[in-house]
Design an enzyme around this catalytic site. Structure first.
Site, PDB file in Angstrom:
ATOM      1  N   TYR A  61    -105.330 -12.634  -8.232  1.00  0.00           N
ATOM      2  CA  TYR A  61    -104.322 -11.470  -8.411  1.00  0.00           C
ATOM      3  C   TYR A  61    -104.440 -10.920  -9.958  1.00  0.00           C
ATOM      4  O   TYR A  61    -104.635 -11.489 -10.835  1.00  0.00           O
ATOM      5  CB  TYR A  61    -102.882 -12.173  -8.595  1.00  0.00           C
ATOM      6  N   GLU A  63    -102.424  -7.928 -10.899  1.00  0.00           N
ATOM      7  CA  GLU A  63    -101.098  -7.066 -11.055  1.00  0.00           C
ATOM      8  C   GLU A  63    -101.216  -6.525 -12.683  1.00  0.00           C
ATOM      9  O   GLU A  63    -101.575  -7.344 -13.477  1.00  0.00           O
ATOM     10  CB  GLU A  63     -99.910  -7.543 -10.722  1.00  0.00           C
ATOM     11  N   ASP A 212    -106.518  16.998  -2.871  1.00  0.00           N
ATOM     12  CA  ASP A 212    -106.774  15.926  -1.969  1.00  0.00           C
ATOM     13  C   ASP A 212    -108.220  16.242  -1.501  1.00  0.00           C
ATOM     14  O   ASP A 212    -108.378  16.920  -0.457  1.00  0.00           O
ATOM     15  CB  ASP A 212    -105.623  15.934  -0.925  1.00  0.00           C
ATOM     16  N   THR A 238    -110.098   9.608  -0.817  1.00  0.00           N
ATOM     17  CA  THR A 238    -110.485   8.239  -0.576  1.00  0.00           C
ATOM     18  C   THR A 238    -112.020   8.065  -0.895  1.00  0.00           C
ATOM     19  O   THR A 238    -112.528   9.030  -1.748  1.00  0.00           O
ATOM     20  CB  THR A 238    -110.767   8.116   0.864  1.00  0.00           C
ATOM     21  N   LYS A 241    -115.725   8.225   2.327  1.00  0.00           N
ATOM     22  CA  LYS A 241    -116.036   9.107   3.317  1.00  0.00           C
ATOM     23  C   LYS A 241    -117.239   9.587   2.675  1.00  0.00           C
ATOM     24  O   LYS A 241    -118.304   9.000   2.599  1.00  0.00           O
ATOM     25  CB  LYS A 241    -115.026  10.282   3.271  1.00  0.00           C
ATOM     26  N   ARG A 247    -113.779   1.303   1.740  1.00  0.00           N
ATOM     27  CA  ARG A 247    -112.339   1.984   2.025  1.00  0.00           C
ATOM     28  C   ARG A 247    -111.535   1.850   0.954  1.00  0.00           C
ATOM     29  O   ARG A 247    -110.999   0.697   0.445  1.00  0.00           O
ATOM     30  CB  ARG A 247    -111.763   1.257   3.249  1.00  0.00           C
TER      31      ARG A 247
END
Ligand code: DSN
Length: 434
Positions: A61, A63, A212, A238, A241, A247
């Site tokens: 974790y 955060e 975007d 993203t 691609k 991803r």
């Protein structure tokens, strides 16, 4: 058989520990190795990127952000995330990057939350014209919590800019709506985006410009598509691609105040713990994007797309806007036959080992699950090493399969099997990255 030794050893382990999952992964590895991937938003990552995701980083974790975490034990995660941030900034020549978004849609969600208040208006291209569901679809967060207004393309068939963005209309819509945000960047648009023009319009109507660039990010980094910087206030993308990474999502900007808002909107606004194994893989992929070979890759993606569009045109298929400037094309199947739908084409081609997706074309009379078009892209086949001369072969296979489907009411067993064998033979000559 998997193409790289680490996947093979993972499979060997899983065959003992979980044979059911092992079998599915092995079959998927085989599918990817033996078929031609023309989905414009997909790619084949390097073994380095792929296996970074399978490391111990998934156990943690983290955060918060580097140097300001809510958990102990983050020292190596701080270093990895900082590296990913530095590389992202270097790739795009900008001052701030947030590498934590789990996906492109979540990057958009955070960027919108950072730049708008619920109920604010924004202008974008509608999904059916090439936009994205996170650009204002009614049932998406972007359409539920904000007020989308869509600008048009040139729809008139006799217009020289047919199916391209109608910049005058963008201005008109924006001056009428006075949106908080103007959004450009698309999922199915085959032409260059004029970011400077969008910024002019945004300034005139008092909007923030968001780009975007999920589809074209790798082309921007390779220098074969103009950059959204310095024009856009916020850029989302993203990473899987044309950037050929894991991803995930990424948000970039040049303004310190905007960067602070974005960091807050990503965490704790939209997400909890970052996927540190994926962030490490982003760092590895960004390192690859910064290597000299990546420019050549971007150039070849474009050459291949242009060759594929030309070869399809000589078989009687019209690409929307008359062709492509980038990595993708939208093929209007009606020019081959009124009876040919995107859904049938996708199904028939898949049975022949050519994978693509049905896609609406501007002004499409058919519904989204049927469509009159397919979207084809060359990022993945270019990664495999295919070049212009192979695009003619692919176009000929596509035409052979679709012609057989039309002539035989979809019964294409023999033709599909024959093409599949040829496709597989080509794939064997051009193995996936290992
Ligand atoms: N679903 C992606 C695409 O195929 O373009 C966009 O997120």
């Amino acid at each position: 058989m998997a193409h790289d030794p680490i996947t093979q050893s993972v499979l060997a382990l899983l065959r003992e520990k979980d044979p059911q999952v092992a079998e599915h992964i092995a079959q998927e590895a085989r599918r990817q190795a033996t078929t031609i991937e023309l989905i414009a938003s997909e790619n084949h990552v390097s073994a380095a990127v792929m296996h970074t995701m399978g490391t111990c980083l998934t156990n943690k974790y983290a955060e918060g952000y580097p140097g300001a975490r809510y958990y102990g034990g983050c020292v190596h995660h701080d270093a990895i995330e900082s590296l990913a941030i530095e590389r992202a900034k270097q790739m795009f020549g900008c001052r701030f990057a947030n590498v934590q978004p789990h996906s492109g849609a979540q990057a958009n969600q955070a960027a919108m939350m950072a730049m708008m208040e619920p109920g604010d208006a924004f202008c974008s291209l509608v999904l059916k014209d090439g936009g994205h569901l996170s650009h204002g679809m009614k049932i998406n967060f972007s359409g539920r919590f904000f007020r989308p207004f869509h600008y048009p393309l040139h729809y008139a068939k006799d217009h020289p800019e047919h199916e391209r963005i109608d910049y005058d209309a963008v201005r008109r819509v924006c001056m009428e709506v006075r949106p908080r945000m103007l959004l450009c960047g698309y999922s199915a648009y085959p032409r260059v985006i004029d970011f400077a023009r969008f910024r002019q319009i945004a300034d005139e109507c008092g909007a923030i410009l968001m780009a975007d660039v999920a589809h074209i990010a790798g082309l921007i980094v390779a220098g074969v598509h103009p950059s959204p910087f310095p024009h856009a206030h916020v850029v989302t993308t993203t990473t899987h691609k044309t950037l050929r990474g894991p991803r995930g999502g990424l948000i970039l900007c040049n303004d310190e105040e905007i960067a602070k808002k974005i960091d807050k909107a990503v965490f704790p606004g939209a997400q909890g713990g970052p996927l540190m194994h994926v962030i490490a893989a982003k760092a590895v992929a960004f390192g690859e994007c910064l290597s000299p070979g990546f420019k050549a890759y971007g150039k070849q993606v474009l050459k291949n797309a242009s060759a594929l569009a030309s070869a399809l045109a000589s078989c009687g298929y019209r690409c929307t806007t008359g062709g492509t400037d980038n990595h993708l094309m939208l093929v209007d199947l009606r020019t081959r036959s009124e009876h040919l739908s995107g859904a049938d084409a996708e199904k028939w081609l898949e049975s022949a080992g050519i994978v693509c997706n049905k896609n609406g074309i501007p002004d499409d009379p058919r519904p989204p699950r049927v469509t009159s078009g397919v979207r084809l892209g060359t990022p993945a086949v270019t990664t495999r090493g295919l070049r212009e001369e192979h695009m003619g072969m692919i176009a000929a296979w596509i035409d052979r399969v679709l012609s057989a489907g039309l002539a035989n009411d979809g019964s294409i067993g023999d033709v599909a099997a024959a093409v599949r064998r040829e496709v597989s033979a080509l794939c064997e000559q051009f193995p996936l990255p290992a």
